[in-house]
Design a protein around this motif. Sequence first.
Motif, short mmCIF file in Angstrom:
data_model
loop_
_atom_site.label_atom_id
_atom_site.label_comp_id
_atom_site.label_asym_id
_atom_site.label_seq_id
_atom_site.Cartn_x
_atom_site.Cartn_y
_atom_site.Cartn_z
N THR A 137 0.51 -46.85 9.08
CA THR A 137 -0.67 -47.74 8.56
C THR A 137 -2.01 -47.01 8.24
O THR A 137 -2.71 -47.32 7.36
N THR A 138 -2.34 -46.31 9.30
CA THR A 138 -3.80 -45.43 9.27
C THR A 138 -3.49 -44.25 7.97
O THR A 138 -4.64 -44.22 7.44
N GLN A 139 -2.25 -43.47 7.87
CA GLN A 139 -2.19 -42.57 6.79
C GLN A 139 -2.52 -43.53 5.50
O GLN A 139 -2.95 -42.77 4.55
N LEU A 140 -1.76 -44.70 5.53
CA LEU A 140 -1.91 -45.25 4.06
C LEU A 140 -3.27 -45.75 3.79
O LEU A 140 -3.69 -45.52 2.72
N ARG A 141 -3.89 -46.20 4.70
CA ARG A 141 -5.30 -46.59 4.51
C ARG A 141 -6.15 -45.72 4.28
O ARG A 141 -7.00 -45.73 3.49
N ALA A 142 -5.91 -44.32 4.70
CA ALA A 142 -6.62 -43.08 4.17
C ALA A 142 -6.40 -42.88 2.83
O ALA A 142 -7.24 -42.47 2.14
N PHE A 171 -6.15 -39.05 18.13
CA PHE A 171 -5.94 -38.99 16.72
C PHE A 171 -4.58 -38.00 16.66
O PHE A 171 -4.10 -37.73 15.55
N LEU A 172 -4.24 -37.45 17.90
CA LEU A 172 -3.21 -36.68 17.97
C LEU A 172 -1.73 -37.20 18.38
O LEU A 172 -1.04 -36.72 18.72
N SER A 178 -6.24 -50.41 12.17
CA SER A 178 -6.24 -49.17 11.08
C SER A 178 -7.65 -49.11 10.52
O SER A 178 -8.00 -48.08 10.05
N ARG A 179 -8.39 -50.07 10.33
CA ARG A 179 -9.37 -50.24 9.74
C ARG A 179 -10.69 -49.48 10.24
O ARG A 179 -11.41 -48.86 9.64
N TRP A 180 -10.68 -49.25 11.68
CA TRP A 180 -11.62 -48.50 12.33
C TRP A 180 -10.99 -47.21 12.87
O TRP A 180 -11.21 -46.14 12.83
N PHE A 181 -9.55 -47.23 13.09
CA PHE A 181 -9.03 -45.94 13.42
C PHE A 181 -8.92 -44.99 12.49
O PHE A 181 -8.54 -43.61 12.97
N VAL A 182 -8.87 -45.54 11.30
CA VAL A 182 -8.94 -44.32 10.07
C VAL A 182 -9.98 -43.53 10.24
O VAL A 182 -9.66 -42.27 10.02
#
Length: 404
Positions: A288-293, A267-268, A319-323
């Motif tokens: 994409t992860t930031q937008l999903r969050a 995550f870093l 990103s569905r699970w990485f978020v």
Amino acid sequence: MSDAGTTTVALRDLSVTDDGEECIIGDPSAGTFINVPAVGGVVVRSLLAGRTVAEATAEAETFAGETVNVASFVETLDELGFVAHDSAAGDAGPTPTAPVQQRTWFTGADERVARWFFGRTAWTGYALAALFSLVTLVVRPDLLPLSTDAIVVADFGISALIVLPVGWSITALHEYWHWLAARALGLQSRFGIDVRYGVFLVFETDLTQIWSVARRRRYGPQLAGMAVQGVLLAATLLAEVLWRDAPFLRLLVLLNLATLMWQAMVFLRSDLYAVLVTATGCTNLWETTQLRAKAMFHLISAAERQTLNDASAADRRVSRWFVHVWLIGPVFAVGYLVWYLLPWISGAAAWTVAGLAASPATGTFWWTLASAVALFGPLVLTAAVAARAGVGALRARAGRTTPA
């Protein structure tokens, strides 16, 4: 006016790399890469071969089995700076990837020499070293380091003179091995300084050019830093098994394990994050992860929602699970801070306060002051880099919102 279809387009020295059902096109000299459908690769390869726009269109339509607007695609390539013009393009240097970034690519070692360290035999050695370290720490848990092992001697000033250069040397070796692995592929890299969560100062090697090679060849440069640290850790643990009660060996184990733990924090945007992106075929997972969050907490704008919808299928899927990893990550980062840095910093602060309480006429005062600069200088540098990144982000945001 001549027919645009009969003209040729002079492109820069672009790389075209097949990546599953898509293609990565980029300018290695500028460090700029984009992900396009496979038909885009057909167009660029055709134009690089000197064919006209009409000929490139015919090849693309034969490949895709449908109409392809090559002229519009060429306009996009021009906007990205991929089309060569009479004026010198790319003089501004590679695109920065960190707040403090070396402007030019770094070259040096002959790639034929570098390959000796990243062939099949070498990677077998790296794997065996990692296995030895894992088995040793399981069988001998008493060899697991404590944060207080950073205090090599009672005097924090002397400890700083030992710990800081050793830590920097390990970091330098880690980053050098990234660069050496890139050289083994005939690539170049740059070095920069970045901050994670506004607290952790990191030195990084910009491996942007690995996007110009096949996916399976990217793992070597990405894992190289951890690989060489694994060898150093194995050698140190072996020395500890043979010679106990050696504070310097405990320090080496601590610093190596601490930095390897850091790389495990995907995550870093660590080394293993890069491996994750490569393995899953993602191209812009972080954004994409930031937008999903933002979407999860109903903080996303209409424009950002469209950007999320336009993300690649791989980025949306992962990103569905990485978020969730990204959101929970700060908890582990704080735990890392408490375990690794806080005891040492608090001890150093107490020692500094006691030393500075002495009279300026004494050597104790000046020794403590000099040591405090060495001890807390990296924290000041972290704050400075974080501030620079923050100012840059504010300026960029102001530029986007300022009316034309």
